[in-house]
Write a protein that holds these residues in place. Sequence first.
Motif: not given
Length: 402
Positions: A56, A85, A87-88, A116, A147, A256, A325, A357, A359, A362
């Motif tokens: 990501s 990508d 994201r999460c 990541e 974000r 992070q 999250a 996490h 990203i 995960t």
Amino acid sequence: MREVVICSPIRTPVGRMGGALASLSALDLATTVLRALLERTGLEPGAIDGVIGAQSYPTMEAPAFGRVAALDSGFPTTTGGYQLDRRCGSGLQAVMNAAMEVQTGVSDAVVALGVESMSNAPFYTEEGRRGAPRGGYFFRDALARGRETVGGRFYPTPDGNVGTAETLRAEYGIGRDAQDALALRSHQRAVQAQASGAFDAEIVPVTVPGRRGDVLVDRDEHPRADSTLEALAALTPLLAKKDPDATVTAGNASGQNDAAAACIVTTPEHARALGLVPALRLRSWAVAGVDPRRFGIAPVPATELALARAGLGLADLDVIELNEAFAVQVLACLADWGIDAEDPRLNPRGSGISIGHPIAATGIRMLATLANELPALDGTLALETMCIGGGQALAAVFERVD
């Protein structure tokens, strides 16, 4: 369509932001886990059709990440690869994309890779090609900017994901005490899993070069054995200056982090031919979308779809891996599901708040964990789901293969 199984899901330890793995690039982490995957399975690299690389926060040091990671890990030039990508949900999406290739016969064996290095997420400028503006160049932090912009022009999230978490707090009336209690429980479960050796089978140790010699990192850095309700309660909410009712802190939100994870996606028949032992069978999966400004609730509709497609209900599940999250986001989903926050099926070995996490890694990290949890708990069916910044969620139902 052909049946899909997951083989040998593994991961590196999860490092803290700026921690033990910070000196390694995302590519370093990826090649470590890919080489370990080949070593553990005994596979010839040429047996893999492609590597789908989820990341990501990329740079152009390794474009089309899956392809570069494959080449640097000793796969032949005939092995395809690309980057995605979501994201999460990126890591789990890599698994689902690999599954679709296998189901449709496009490929027979695909590696899903998630990685990541948030410690090395880039700062960037879009002004450099137009000459230096007055006052110099303005550099953006990719982590923060991603974000803020993930909802696009019409669904702005100026306070990032934290702001959306506070939206759910107000909507569901979830207090700080409940959030901190869930965070503490997450750390306690992760620390207990570490102490018992429950993570050992899924973790690939990482060698980190240093001026005083190499250091072997073989444990997650993020779980805190010293966490207490008092320590969590002492933390200041991240948006306290803007919102006197804010409750989300660094202690009840995910970390992070830095990590890589990978698995092999194939058919049962091809697994046997390659000498692989399937760990999980994919039963169903789904993606759902909600308003980006309340993105944390999206696992609810995604899970409803995935369970319906599998002909199952929440009561049929033995393990529920819902990525943390934010504690408030987990509690909101549980409220809609009618599940108690202390349900033993929920993240039995911790999740994003405690383990971390990283990203795009995960989703496959969670897969590696639940693949080991199910037999340990004598369970059969598991749900993996996570909210995704920007108002999406993925959910997948897996069945243990004996």
